[in-house]
Design a protein around this motif. Structure first.
Motif, PDB file in Angstrom:
ATOM      1  N   VAL A 138       0.855  -1.186   0.000  1.00  0.00           N
ATOM      2  CA  VAL A 138       0.000   0.000   0.000  1.00  0.00           C
ATOM      3  C   VAL A 138       0.894   1.240   0.000  1.00  0.00           C
ATOM      4  CG1 VAL A 138      -1.799   1.256   1.246  1.00  0.00           C
ATOM      5  CG2 VAL A 138      -1.749  -1.242   1.328  1.00  0.00           C
ATOM      6  N   PRO A 139       0.825   2.078  -1.038  1.00  0.00           N
ATOM      7  CA  PRO A 139       1.600   3.324  -1.034  1.00  0.00           C
ATOM      8  C   PRO A 139       0.993   4.293  -0.020  1.00  0.00           C
ATOM      9  CG  PRO A 139       0.249   3.185  -3.001  1.00  0.00           C
ATOM     10  CD  PRO A 139       0.062   1.898  -2.263  1.00  0.00           C
ATOM     11  N   LEU A 140       1.843   4.906   0.798  1.00  0.00           N
ATOM     12  CA  LEU A 140       1.367   5.795   1.852  1.00  0.00           C
ATOM     13  C   LEU A 140       1.681   7.255   1.557  1.00  0.00           C
ATOM     14  CD1 LEU A 140       2.375   3.853   5.089  1.00  0.00           C
ATOM     15  CD2 LEU A 140       0.121   4.036   4.058  1.00  0.00           C
ATOM     16  N   ASP A 195      -9.983  -8.131  -4.428  1.00  0.00           N
ATOM     17  CA  ASP A 195      -9.452  -7.239  -5.450  1.00  0.00           C
ATOM     18  C   ASP A 195      -8.421  -6.319  -4.794  1.00  0.00           C
ATOM     19  OD1 ASP A 195      -8.999  -5.638  -7.644  1.00  0.00           O
ATOM     20  OD2 ASP A 195     -10.914  -4.561  -7.495  1.00  0.00           O
ATOM     21  N   GLU A 196      -7.167  -6.439  -5.199  1.00  0.00           N
ATOM     22  CA  GLU A 196      -6.087  -5.685  -4.572  1.00  0.00           C
ATOM     23  C   GLU A 196      -6.265  -4.177  -4.735  1.00  0.00           C
ATOM     24  OE1 GLU A 196      -1.245  -5.293  -4.769  1.00  0.00           O
ATOM     25  OE2 GLU A 196      -2.179  -7.189  -5.299  1.00  0.00           O
ATOM     26  N   GLU A 253      -7.528   1.150  -2.334  1.00  0.00           N
ATOM     27  CA  GLU A 253      -8.335   2.375  -2.359  1.00  0.00           C
ATOM     28  C   GLU A 253      -9.174   2.496  -1.092  1.00  0.00           C
ATOM     29  OE1 GLU A 253      -9.709   5.946  -3.183  1.00  0.00           O
ATOM     30  OE2 GLU A 253      -8.109   4.945  -4.289  1.00  0.00           O
ATOM     31  N   HIS A 254      -9.788   1.384  -0.677  1.00  0.00           N
ATOM     32  CA  HIS A 254     -10.586   1.385   0.557  1.00  0.00           C
ATOM     33  C   HIS A 254      -9.716   1.716   1.767  1.00  0.00           C
ATOM     34  CE1 HIS A 254     -13.449   0.200   3.640  1.00  0.00           C
ATOM     35  NE2 HIS A 254     -12.526  -0.609   4.129  1.00  0.00           N
ATOM     36  N   GLU A 304      -6.329   5.915   6.039  1.00  0.00           N
ATOM     37  CA  GLU A 304      -5.193   6.837   5.942  1.00  0.00           C
ATOM     38  C   GLU A 304      -5.626   8.301   5.857  1.00  0.00           C
ATOM     39  OE1 GLU A 304      -1.084   7.395   3.437  1.00  0.00           O
ATOM     40  OE2 GLU A 304      -2.850   6.678   2.381  1.00  0.00           O
ATOM     41  N   ARG A 305      -6.588   8.617   5.008  1.00  0.00           N
ATOM     42  CA  ARG A 305      -6.973  10.020   4.806  1.00  0.00           C
ATOM     43  C   ARG A 305      -7.488  10.703   6.073  1.00  0.00           C
ATOM     44  NH1 ARG A 305      -9.135   8.625  -0.800  1.00  0.00           N
ATOM     45  NH2 ARG A 305      -7.240   8.778  -2.024  1.00  0.00           N
ATOM     46  N   PRO A 306      -8.363  10.055   6.862  1.00  0.00           N
ATOM     47  CA  PRO A 306      -8.776  10.721   8.110  1.00  0.00           C
ATOM     48  C   PRO A 306      -7.600  10.985   9.049  1.00  0.00           C
ATOM     49  CG  PRO A 306     -10.295   8.953   7.594  1.00  0.00           C
ATOM     50  CD  PRO A 306      -9.144   8.846   6.626  1.00  0.00           C
TER      51      PRO A 306
END
Length: 162
Positions: free
Chosen positions: A97-99, A141-142, A147-148, A154-156
């Motif tokens: 997962v890119p952070l 689905d990777e 995205e989920h 991450e965004r919050p």
């Protein structure tokens, strides 16, 4: 005062924990617990991360409720996957997962959330903090999972800490 007692609430909590674990309030136990409560935060102060600066405190409550809901749902999904193990084995996989999150406190919170939600395990963080390797118990689905994860978790945290 901060130099000698860097975390007074932590010192008090450690002292109380010491007394509860020893089930005694004898003078020696009280004194040893107070010494432990004083010295532990003092010796560990260099290991503490930078002070936390919370940008949007209202987001925290929504985040906690979201993680609580996802933990419940994920528990049920893992239970169902294990219950139907013979019909359809889980598709376990490691996902990179890119952070975008770089704040150490935010990353620590993300690590805790990732560990709390069943079906996911935080496996490795790149040295430059740009990539997270996770193990997912049942991956359909990777791209959708990434995205989920980024949208939901991450965004919050980026709103809260960065």
């Amino acid at each position: 005062m901060k130099y000698f007692l860097p975390a007074p609430w932590l010192s008090l909590a450690l002292w109380a924990l010491w007394l509860m674990l020893n089930l005694s309030v004898s003078p020696g136990t009280v004194l040893l617990g107070a010494l432990f409560g004083f010295l532990a935060p003092l010796l560990m102060a260099p290991l503490r991360p930078m002070p936390v600066r919370i940008r949007k405190p209202g987001t925290i409550l929504r985040y906690v409720l979201l993680v609580g809901r996802d933990t419940l749902v994920s528990n049920l999904q893992v239970f169902w996957s294990i219950w139907n193990l013979k019909r359809r084995p889980p598709r376990s996989a490691f996902v990179k997962v890119p952070l975008d999150l770089r704040d150490p406190n935010g990353l620590a919170a993300l690590a805790i959330v990732t560990t709390v939600v069943p079906g996911t395990v935080w496996s490795e963080l790149a040295l430059d903090r740009s990539l997270l390797l996770m193990h997912v118990f049942d991956l359909e689905d990777e791209a959708q999972f990434i995205e989920h994860f980024k949208t939901t978790y991450e965004r919050p945290l980026m709103e809260i800490f960065q």
